[in-house]
Design an enzyme around this catalytic site. Structure first.
Site, PDB file in Angstrom:
ATOM      1  N   THR A 326       0.973  -1.278  -0.148  1.00  0.00           N
ATOM      2  CA  THR A 326       0.177  -0.288  -0.014  1.00  0.00           C
ATOM      3  C   THR A 326       0.887   1.096   0.009  1.00  0.00           C
ATOM      4  O   THR A 326       2.111   1.076   0.159  1.00  0.00           O
ATOM      5  CB  THR A 326      -0.841  -0.199   1.348  1.00  0.00           C
ATOM      6  N   GLY A 418       1.164  -1.269   5.220  1.00  0.00           N
ATOM      7  CA  GLY A 418       1.431  -2.396   6.056  1.00  0.00           C
ATOM      8  C   GLY A 418       0.051  -3.282   6.543  1.00  0.00           C
ATOM      9  O   GLY A 418       0.249  -4.062   7.431  1.00  0.00           O
TER      10      GLY A 418
END
Ligand code: DON
Length: 516
Positions: A326, A418
């Site tokens: 991400t 994460g």
């Protein structure tokens, strides 16, 4: 911003540039969230999370025996939700942007046309997924070198089809992606999927402005993302759990500080699994979850003597209730408008499926649904009814773009990738500044740890704890496990007392801060 743009112009330009220079996470084929605070102190959030296609069904990732089919929700053609980033960018730019749309798109087009010089991480990443690219993209040559050798650091990657897609978006705005050639290529590519993304899905996708989750922590106002992300509610809960304790006095990652944080995380992730999902489909008890009395009740079984047991925790009882890749960027402009955006195609390089002719990767966001109640996803997260697959529903996220105020003024802009660890990394970074007096960069650099209820263990970056602290925690029944990799790649901004900005970017990735 040098050309007269504001924070939203810069954020949108950054989004499209990341779609070119950072293909593992930057995207046209994914989605995300914006938290925005303007210079007058008003806040806004935009949910541009992907949705399940209308053809999706609850059990689409299960075999006839009801067992989850391995990898189906995250690798290959069946993994994608309806891409929503482009709609998000158009929507936020229309409302808050200042520069012409065409100008904001141009840097990304230049990067795709003239090529990007690969960093070591990007070269390694592309080499790592070569097998998947060949497997899931027969006949296509995206991200492969013509002589089929490995990518080397500093080589140039040119993306002609992506440049053309970006030009269509530049010329036609939303229609450049959701209609015409790009849409036709996408629908054609997705046709063999179990729940194919159709033209109807593309026509019906619209981002949603939502009311921010607002909390407080030691005199700071916390503004974060409401569902469809779990991030804001989880963060406000975490801060409420630890606020009564003198973490600063106890010290950074002392046994008591760590214990209180782990126990808060355990309870918060249990609530996440039970109560959080797309509010358009499931009644999320948002107010109750952050209610002080509820938080106190959830803490009643806490003891410094012994670790709680995740099996005994579960999501709380709500009174009166009816029914690693991400990317994040933070922007503050000259006027003090602040934008925090986290965006994703879920795992690194998403589903690994490239849209032929359009040159971009599709997301594997369907994996963020609880494809079967109680069965962990790739992040080990479990979920239930609230986050079951339904047509047109958004899958639950952990992304936590967040803005903090102090004394009514902008104080901090935070966020990170994460997966399930996003929430805890944001939590720790905030505590590092507020409780432990770190600079923004120290707070970002500081080693991180993570607990998510299930599995019942605390993972930590090498060196995060002293031997003594580890020993004490283990004696009290905590399972402590050193991570092979790192936790978080934060990109944050802190407003210093004299009004200057401290940008901090994570040395764990290719992250950068720039000011002017
Ligand atoms: O929305 C979410 O919570 C996940 N799709 C985020 C994935 C992620 O952060 C992977 N990155 N390292």
């Amino acid at each position: 911003m040098k050309a007269g743009g504001n924070a939203i112009d810069a954020a949108v330009a950054t989004h499209f540039a990341l779609a070119v220079v950072h293909p593992s996470a930057g995207n046209l084929g994914g989605g995300g969230f914006l938290v925005y605070r303007n210079q007058q102190g008003q806040n806004f959030t935009l949910d541009f999370r992907e949705k399940a296609p209308v053809a999706a069904t609850r059990d689409m990732y299960l075999d006839s025996a009801g067992t989850v089919i391995p990898n189906m929700a995250w690798l290959g053609i069946h993994a994608s939700g309806v891409p929503s980033s482009v709609d998000g960018m158009v929507t936020m730019h229309q409302r808050f942007g200042r520069l012409p749309w065409k100008q904001v798109l141009q840097p990304a087009i230049d990067l795709a046309t003239n090529g990007v010089i690969l960093t070591e991480n990007e070269a390694k990443g592309l080499n790592r997924i070569k097998g998947d690219l060949l497997k899931f993209n027969p006949g296509k040559t995206y991200f492969l070198k013509p002589d089929s050798t490995e990518w080397q650091t500093s080589e140039r990657l040119i993306q002609t089809d992506l440049a053309n897609t970006l030009r269509r978006i530049q010329e036609q705005g939303r229609d450049g992606f959701y209609k015409g050639q790009t849409a036709a290529l996408l629908v054609k590519e997705m046709a063999p999927a179990k729940a194919p993304i159709s033209q109807r899905d593309l026509d019906e996708y619209h981002s949603a402005w939502r009311e921010a989750v607002v909390g407080s922590y030691r005199g700071h106002k916390v503004i974060s993302m409401p569902p469809t992300s779990s991030g804001g509610i989880a963060l406000v809960q975490l801060l409420k759990f630890v606020e009564p304790y003198p973490l600063g006095k106890w010290g950074w990652y002392s046994d008591s500080t760590t214990q209180v944080m782990i126990e808060a995380e355990r309870r918060v992730y249990a609530d996440r699994a039970r109560w959080l999902g797309d509010p358009d489909f499931f009644k999320v008890p948002q107010k109750q979850l952050v209610d002080s009395q509820y938080i106190q009740k959830r803490w009643q079984d806490f003891s410094f003597a012994q670790a709680s047991d995740s099996k005994a925790i579960n999501g709380g009882q709500i009174a009166g209730y009816e029914s690693n890749e991400t990317t994040h960027y933070s922007v503050v402009d000259e006027e003090g408008n602040a934008a925090a955006i986290t965006t994703t195609i879920n795992n690194g390089y998403g589903s690994r499926v490239m849209v032929g002719g359009a040159g971009f990767l599709m997301n594997d966001e369907m994996e963020d649904f609880a494809v079967k109640p109680g069965v962990p996803n790739v992040f080990g997260l479990v979920g239930n009814e609230a986050n079951a697959v339904q047509p047109g529903k958004r899958m639950l996220s952990s992304m936590t773009p967040t803005i903090l105020e102090k004394d009514g003024k902008l104080f901090m802009v935070v966020g990170t990738p994460g997966g399930s660890t996003i929430i805890t990394s944001v939590f720790q970074t905030i505590l590092n500044v507020i409780d432990h007096g770190m600079t923004m960069q120290q707070a970002v650099n500081a080693l991180k740890f993570h607990h998510q209820w299930l599995p019942d263990k605390t993972t930590f970056e090498q060196g995060a704890f002293s031997e003594k602290t580890l020993q004490k925690l283990i004696e009290r029944g905590y399972v402590m496990e050193m991570q092979k990799g790192t936790l978080g790649r934060m990109d944050c901004i802190l407003v210093l007392p004299d009004g200057t900005l401290e940008g901090a970017s994570d040395p764990r990735g290719d992250n950068t801060s720039v000011g002017f």
